[in-house]
Motif scaffolding. Structure first.
Motif, mmCIF file in Angstrom:
data_model
loop_
_atom_site.group_PDB
_atom_site.id
_atom_site.type_symbol
_atom_site.label_atom_id
_atom_site.label_comp_id
_atom_site.label_asym_id
_atom_site.label_seq_id
_atom_site.Cartn_x
_atom_site.Cartn_y
_atom_site.Cartn_z
ATOM 1 N N SER A 31 0.853 -1.195 0.000
ATOM 2 C CA SER A 31 0.000 0.000 0.000
ATOM 3 C C SER A 31 0.886 1.242 0.000
ATOM 4 O O SER A 31 2.111 1.150 -0.107
ATOM 5 C CB SER A 31 -0.956 0.002 1.199
ATOM 6 N N ARG A 167 -4.019 -11.723 3.772
ATOM 7 C CA ARG A 167 -5.051 -11.648 2.712
ATOM 8 C C ARG A 167 -5.946 -12.882 2.755
ATOM 9 O O ARG A 167 -7.158 -12.791 2.604
ATOM 10 C CB ARG A 167 -4.395 -11.488 1.334
ATOM 11 N N ALA A 171 -9.914 -12.951 3.814
ATOM 12 C CA ALA A 171 -10.996 -13.462 2.958
ATOM 13 C C ALA A 171 -11.858 -14.462 3.727
ATOM 14 O O ALA A 171 -13.087 -14.446 3.632
ATOM 15 C CB ALA A 171 -10.398 -14.110 1.710
ATOM 16 N N ALA A 174 -13.927 -12.561 6.380
ATOM 17 C CA ALA A 174 -14.969 -11.687 5.823
ATOM 18 C C ALA A 174 -16.313 -12.404 5.758
ATOM 19 O O ALA A 174 -17.369 -11.774 5.827
ATOM 20 C CB ALA A 174 -14.550 -11.201 4.432
ATOM 21 N N TYR A 197 -1.702 -5.264 4.875
ATOM 22 C CA TYR A 197 -3.112 -5.681 4.846
ATOM 23 C C TYR A 197 -3.742 -5.799 6.226
ATOM 24 O O TYR A 197 -4.813 -5.259 6.466
ATOM 25 C CB TYR A 197 -3.283 -6.986 4.067
ATOM 26 N N ARG A 205 -11.117 -5.106 5.891
ATOM 27 C CA ARG A 205 -10.810 -4.694 4.503
ATOM 28 C C ARG A 205 -11.441 -5.672 3.511
ATOM 29 O O ARG A 205 -12.049 -5.266 2.515
ATOM 30 C CB ARG A 205 -9.298 -4.669 4.275
ATOM 31 N N ALA A 206 -11.288 -6.975 3.802
ATOM 32 C CA ALA A 206 -11.810 -7.986 2.873
ATOM 33 C C ALA A 206 -13.336 -7.914 2.806
ATOM 34 O O ALA A 206 -13.921 -8.092 1.732
ATOM 35 C CB ALA A 206 -11.354 -9.377 3.293
ATOM 36 N N LYS A 208 -15.122 -5.269 3.189
ATOM 37 C CA LYS A 208 -15.448 -4.086 2.376
ATOM 38 C C LYS A 208 -15.189 -4.378 0.889
ATOM 39 O O LYS A 208 -16.013 -4.033 0.025
ATOM 40 C CB LYS A 208 -14.617 -2.890 2.843
ATOM 41 N N GLU A 209 -14.067 -5.043 0.623
ATOM 42 C CA GLU A 209 -13.745 -5.379 -0.774
ATOM 43 C C GLU A 209 -14.789 -6.321 -1.375
ATOM 44 O O GLU A 209 -15.003 -6.319 -2.591
ATOM 45 C CB GLU A 209 -12.341 -6.011 -0.860
ATOM 46 N N ALA A 210 -15.436 -7.118 -0.499
ATOM 47 C CA ALA A 210 -16.493 -8.025 -0.973
ATOM 48 C C ALA A 210 -17.814 -7.291 -1.164
ATOM 49 O O ALA A 210 -18.836 -7.923 -1.472
ATOM 50 C CB ALA A 210 -16.671 -9.179 0.010
ATOM 51 N N GLY A 211 -17.804 -5.986 -0.963
ATOM 52 C CA GLY A 211 -19.000 -5.187 -1.228
ATOM 53 C C GLY A 211 -19.889 -4.978 -0.016
ATOM 54 O O GLY A 211 -20.982 -4.424 -0.146
ATOM 55 N N ASP A 238 -8.060 4.406 4.021
ATOM 56 C CA ASP A 238 -8.724 3.448 3.127
ATOM 57 C C ASP A 238 -10.207 3.757 2.927
ATOM 58 O O ASP A 238 -10.937 2.922 2.370
ATOM 59 C CB ASP A 238 -8.614 2.034 3.720
#
Ligand code: MRU
Length: 381
Positions: A31, A167, A171, A174, A197, A205-206, A208-211, A238
Motif C-alpha cells: 500500500s 489476505r 478473505a 470476511a 493488509y 478490509r476484505a 469491504k472489498e467483498a461489497g 482506506d
C-alpha cells in the motif's frame, strides 16, 4: 498557539502535519505506506509509528542492534510486523559479518539473541528469528555477497508470506461479517502491525472489498493509543468509516446494541486457544460475552504457539511507567499525567481465555469454537 504550518491548536499543543512518501520502489506491504521494508542496499526502513498520525516519517537502520532498539522503542509494533522487522534485522546483521562461515554464524547468533530480547510477548518475533537463523546455517558456507543476498531473499520471502497470510485469513474472516455490520476493534491489527493488509483490519478490509457495508468502532487503546492513532489513521486512509471511542465506552455501545461483532488481533495463541493481545482485550471479551456479541480473533499461523499449553504460560511484557504516567507528544516532549512519586503498573498485554472467544481466524482455516483439537487439526494441514 500555531504550529510550523501555521495551524492553530485548541489545546496549545502543536498539530504537526508532515508526510513522507514511501521510499521503497516496490514495498512488499502493498500500500502507500509500509511498516517495514528492506531497501536496495540492505538498509532497513521503518515507518516511525510513535509519531503517527501527526508525522509520517521513515527512519533507516543499518545494524541488527539498532533494529532491536527500534522494536523495543515501538518505532514498529504489532506481532507480525515485529517478526518481519526482526527478519530484516538479521539481514542487517549479515551485512556486517564479513569473516568466514564460523564468524558469520557467531555474528548471526548474537544478532538473533539481541533481536529476540527486544520484546517478549509476540511469538512472531521468535518464529521469524528461528527461520532466519536456520537460513543463516543453511547459507553460511557461501561467500559474503551470496550469503547476504540469500538472507535478504529469506527475509523478503517471510514478509511476502505474512502479507499473503493476512489476505487469506481476511478473505476467510470476511464470511463472518454481515452486511451492514458495526465492528468493534481494539489496538491496531492492521497493515502497520503486520507488514501489510492486517489481521483484524484485514478481515474488515476484505469484507469491504467483498461489497459489504461496514463501519468500525476503534477503541482508543490506553495507554499507547494504537487504536486512536494508528487504526483510525489506516482506516481513514482506506475510506473505511471509523469512529474512535475511549476504552471505557465499549460496554455502553454494546448495551445500546450498536456493536454487531468484535474482532481483534493476537500476539500469541496458546495450544488450548487462549489468546494474548493488547491490554484491555480480556475486558472486551468479557463484555462481548455478557452482551452475546461474537468475539473473533484474527491471527496468522505465525502467532500460534503450540509449545505454549495455556495462556498462563505466555510472558506478559511490563512496559515503562512513563507510557502511562506521561502523555507523549510527537515532537518528543511529554505532559505529566500522574503525580511525582506515584507508581503505576503497565502490563502491555492480557490473556483472553478461549471460552470467551467465538472463533479464531487463521489463513489455514477458522477454529470455532477455539480448542486444542481445532488448532491441532489446522496444524496438520
Ligand atoms: O504493543 P503493540 O502495539 O505491539 O501490541 C500490538 C497488539 O497487541 C496487536 O493487537 C497484535 O500484535 C496483533 S497485530 C496484527
Amino acid at each position: 498557539m500555531t504550529d510550523e504550518k501555521g495551524q492553530s491548536s485548541r489545546f496549545g499543543v502543536p498539530t504537526l502535519r508532515t508526510g513522507q512518501a514511501h521510499p521503497h520502489p516496490e514495498p512488499i506491504g502493498g500500500s502507500a505506506y509500509s511498516a517495514a521494508e528492506l531497501m536496495p542496499g540492505y538498509r532497513v526502513v521503518l515507518l516511525d509509528q510513535r509519531k503517527l498520525p501527526a508525522i509520517e516519517r521513515y527512519e533507516y537502520y543499518v545494524r541488527a542492534d539498532e533494529v532491536a532498539q527500534a522494536i523495543r522503542d515501538m518505532v514498529v509494533r504489532g506481532a507480525p510486523a515485529i517478526g518481519v522487522t526482526a527478519a530484516y534485522g538479521m539481514v542487517a546483521g549479515a551485512v556486517h559479518a564479513r569473516g568466514d562461515a564460523a564468524s558469520f554464524l557467531e555474528a548471526m547468533r548474537i544478532a538473533d539473541a539481541t533481536l529476540r530480547a527486544s520484546r517478549p510477548t509476540a511469538v512472531n518475533l521468535m518464529w521469524a528469528l528461528d527461520r532466519m537463523s536456520a537460513s543463516a546455517a543453511q547459507h553460511a558456507s557461501l561467500d559474503f555477497a551470496a550469503r547476504t543476498e540469500a538472507m535478504a531473499r529469506a527475509a523478503r520471502e517471510l514478509h511476502r508470506e505474512e502479507v499473503a497470510a493476512c489476505r487469506r485469513l481476511g478473505a476467510l474472516g470476511a464470511e463472518l461479517v454481515p452486511d451492514g455490520a458495526t465492528i468493534l476493534t481494539h489496538c491496531n491489527a492492521g497493515a502497520l502491525a503486520t507488514g501489510g493488509y492486517g489481521t483484524a483490519l484485514g478481515v474488515i478490509r476484505a469484507a469491504k472489498e467483498a461489497g459489504k457495508d461496514v463501519r468500525v468502532i476503534a477503541c482508543e487503546t490506553r495507554p499507547y493509543l494504537q487504536g486512536a492513532r494508528l487504526t483510525a489513521w489506516e482506516l481513514a486512509k482506506d475510506h473505511v468509516r471509523v469512529e474512535v471511542i475511549a476504552d471505557s465506552m465499549a460496554a455502553h455501545f454494546m448495551a445500546k446494541k450498536a456493536v454487531t461483532l468484535a474482532i481483534v488481533g493476537a500476539d500469541r495463541v496458546a495450544r488450548n486457544g487462549d489468546v494474548a493481545n493488547k491490554i484491555g482485550t480480556y475486558a472486551l471479551g468479557c463484555l462481548a460475552a455478557a452482551h452475546a456479541i461474537p468475539f473473533y480473533v484474527a491471527a496468522p499461523w505465525s502467532t500460534v504457539d503450540l509449545a505454549c499449553a495455556t495462556g498462563a504460560e505466555i510472558p506478559i511484557e511490563e512496559r515503562r511507567q512513563e507510557e502511562l504516567s506521561h502523555f507523549a507528544l510527537p515532537d518528543g516532549a511529554s505532559v505529566q499525567l500522574v503525580p511525582d512519586g506515584v507508581p503505576v503498573k503497565n502490563p502491555s498485554f492480557d490473556v483472553t481465555p478461549a471460552n470467551l472467544v467465538t472463533a479464531i481466524v487463521t489463513e489455514r482455516g477458522i477454529v470455532r469454537p477455539p480448542s486444542g483439537e481445532g488448532l491441532a487439526r489446522l496444524a496438520a494441514t
